[in-house]
Write an enzyme that holds these catalytic residues in place. Structure first.
Site, mmCIF file in Angstrom:
data_model
loop_
_atom_site.group_PDB
_atom_site.id
_atom_site.type_symbol
_atom_site.label_atom_id
_atom_site.label_comp_id
_atom_site.label_asym_id
_atom_site.label_seq_id
_atom_site.Cartn_x
_atom_site.Cartn_y
_atom_site.Cartn_z
ATOM 1 N N LYS A 1 0.302 4.194 -0.299
ATOM 2 C CA LYS A 1 -0.521 5.466 0.139
ATOM 3 C C LYS A 1 -0.078 6.569 -0.889
ATOM 4 O O LYS A 1 -0.118 6.282 -1.929
ATOM 5 C CB LYS A 1 0.247 5.686 1.623
ATOM 6 C CG LYS A 1 -0.116 4.321 2.396
ATOM 7 C CD LYS A 1 -0.016 4.805 3.939
ATOM 8 C CE LYS A 1 -0.238 3.508 4.663
ATOM 9 N NZ LYS A 1 -0.160 3.442 6.194
ATOM 10 N N GLU B 1 -5.478 -4.661 10.505
ATOM 11 C CA GLU B 1 -4.542 -3.649 10.843
ATOM 12 C C GLU B 1 -4.940 -2.804 11.863
ATOM 13 O O GLU B 1 -5.653 -2.000 11.764
ATOM 14 C CB GLU B 1 -4.545 -2.687 9.546
ATOM 15 C CG GLU B 1 -4.366 -3.414 8.194
ATOM 16 C CD GLU B 1 -3.549 -2.443 7.132
ATOM 17 O OE1 GLU B 1 -2.371 -2.694 6.695
ATOM 18 O OE2 GLU B 1 -4.381 -1.414 7.135
ATOM 19 N N ASN C 1 0.818 -1.157 0.139
ATOM 20 C CA ASN C 1 -0.043 -0.067 0.149
ATOM 21 C C ASN C 1 0.965 1.371 -0.084
ATOM 22 O O ASN C 1 1.256 1.598 1.160
ATOM 23 C CB ASN C 1 -1.095 0.066 1.065
ATOM 24 C CG ASN C 1 -1.759 1.365 1.369
ATOM 25 O OD1 ASN C 1 -1.798 1.953 0.578
ATOM 26 N ND2 ASN C 1 -2.342 1.460 2.557
ATOM 27 N N GLY D 1 2.019 2.697 10.696
ATOM 28 C CA GLY D 1 3.084 3.817 10.502
ATOM 29 C C GLY D 1 3.786 4.299 11.693
ATOM 30 O O GLY D 1 4.417 5.510 11.528
ATOM 31 N N GLU E 1 -6.997 4.967 7.419
ATOM 32 C CA GLU E 1 -6.791 6.200 7.214
ATOM 33 C C GLU E 1 -8.068 6.801 6.493
ATOM 34 O O GLU E 1 -8.509 7.953 6.692
ATOM 35 C CB GLU E 1 -5.368 6.442 6.257
ATOM 36 C CG GLU E 1 -4.283 6.181 7.135
ATOM 37 C CD GLU E 1 -3.106 5.588 6.330
ATOM 38 O OE1 GLU E 1 -3.087 5.638 5.239
ATOM 39 O OE2 GLU E 1 -2.269 5.275 7.022
ATOM 40 N N SER F 1 3.147 -1.758 10.403
ATOM 41 C CA SER F 1 4.772 -1.771 10.641
ATOM 42 C C SER F 1 5.192 -3.078 10.237
ATOM 43 O O SER F 1 6.222 -3.464 11.211
ATOM 44 C CB SER F 1 4.757 -1.264 12.026
ATOM 45 O OG SER F 1 4.599 0.208 12.086
ATOM 46 N N HIS G 1 -9.480 1.104 4.436
ATOM 47 C CA HIS G 1 -8.500 1.423 5.192
ATOM 48 C C HIS G 1 -8.584 2.342 6.257
ATOM 49 O O HIS G 1 -9.542 3.260 6.163
ATOM 50 C CB HIS G 1 -7.207 1.872 4.323
ATOM 51 C CG HIS G 1 -5.993 2.074 4.953
ATOM 52 N ND1 HIS G 1 -5.703 2.811 5.617
ATOM 53 C CD2 HIS G 1 -4.873 1.228 4.765
ATOM 54 C CE1 HIS G 1 -4.278 2.528 6.045
ATOM 55 N NE2 HIS G 1 -4.027 1.485 5.592
HETATM 56 P P1 PGA Z 1 2.433 0.524 7.507
HETATM 57 O O1 PGA Z 1 1.125 0.663 7.061
HETATM 58 O O2 PGA Z 1 3.271 -0.800 7.004
HETATM 59 O O3 PGA Z 1 3.484 1.799 7.035
HETATM 60 O O4 PGA Z 1 2.200 0.459 9.136
HETATM 61 C C1 PGA Z 1 0.171 -0.473 6.657
HETATM 62 C C2 PGA Z 1 -1.082 0.112 6.039
HETATM 63 O O5 PGA Z 1 -1.518 1.093 6.339
HETATM 64 O O6 PGA Z 1 -1.562 -0.528 5.327
#
Ligand code: PGA
Length: 252
Positions: free
Chosen positions: A13, A169, A11, A175, A99, A214, A97
């Site tokens: 982003k 998640e 992903n 993140g 976000e 992460s 997601h």
């Molecule tokens: P990250 O994000 O690996 O940077 O923690 C995962 C995601 O949001 O899909």
């Protein structure tokens, strides 16, 4: 790892220029020759999907979107639809997601509608679920994840999960560099599979449940060794080809 084929999806982003993305895609494409079993996919920002499509056509790497409109076409300024993603050869699309839930007001109802909009055009939704830190600390993890899953199961039926992927998640791990421990992740993955099994055992058994938050080269192996973790949805680490490929190899 079970008989389910592992999936590692990147992903990206809102990251990447054309040049950076071309370098990344090319390195992932080449590196996949060292991966035997696991499936890899990249989900770039919409504007870079055509680039990925062109570079990855006929390769072992799939591609997808990070979001889609519930509508097929029309006066929806700024939106991108399922048929458009399909037209560019996308296999997957991320739906719900955290976000998007947190910053763009996507609630369970809208997420369920997007899930259906994806399937309506033959895209495989990667349905994201997960609790915030506050919810975990209040011991509400299972309640939250169950609510997010049930919103889709109740509206579109357990049968729809034959053509879907789920990503667990935990919001507090995204993140932040703070990964769920393999046991914490496994516990929720097992809970999710159990929730599906209550409606359909075969669907539950075949469902690929990815972990996201992460995940990186150095912690992928122990997470992926858990019986109910079938791959990863990778944010930050998916922007570096070697990191991403290390995770793919760990999923093999
Ligand atoms: P990250 O994000 O690996 O940077 O923690 C995962 C995601 O949001 O899909």
């Amino acid at each position: 790892m079970s008989k389910r084929r592992p999936l590692v999806a990147g992903n990206w982003k809102m990251n990447g220029s054309r040049a950076e993305s071309a370098t990344l895609v090319s390195a992932i494409k080449q590196g996949m020759s060292t991966v035997a079993k696991a499936e890899a996919a990249v989900c770039p920002p919409f504007i870079l999907v055509p680039l990925a499509a062109e570079m990855l056509a006929g390769s072992a790497v799939a591609w997808g979107g990070q979001n889609l409109s519930v509508h097929k076409s029309g006066a929806y300024t700024g939106e991108v639809s399922g048929p458009m993603l399909k037209d560019y050869g996308c296999t997957y699309v991320i739906v719900g997601h955290s976000e998007r839930r947190a910053y763009y007001g996507e609630d369970d109802v809208l997420v369920a509608d997007k899930y259906a909009a994806a399937q309506a055009v033959g895209l495989i939704p990667i349905l994201c679920v997960g609790e915030t830190l506050q919810e975990r600390e209040a011991s509400h993890t299972e309640t939250v994840v169950a609510r997010q899953l049930d919103a889709v199961i109740n509206k579109h039926g357990i049968g729809s999960f034959k053509n879907a992927v789920i990503a667990y998640e935990p919001v507090w791990a995204i993140g932040t560099g703070k990964t769920a421990t393999p046991q914490q992740a496994q516990d929720v993955h097992r809970f999710i599979r159990g929730r599906l099994a209550a409606s359909d055992k075969a669907v539950a058994e075949n469902m690929r449940i990815l972990y996201g938050g992460s995940m990186k080269g150095s912690n992928a192996k122990e997470l992926l060794a858990q019986p109910d973790i079938d791959g990863g949805l990778i944010g930050g680490a998916s922007l570096q080809a070697e990191e991403f490929l290390t995770i793919c190899r760990a999923a093999d």
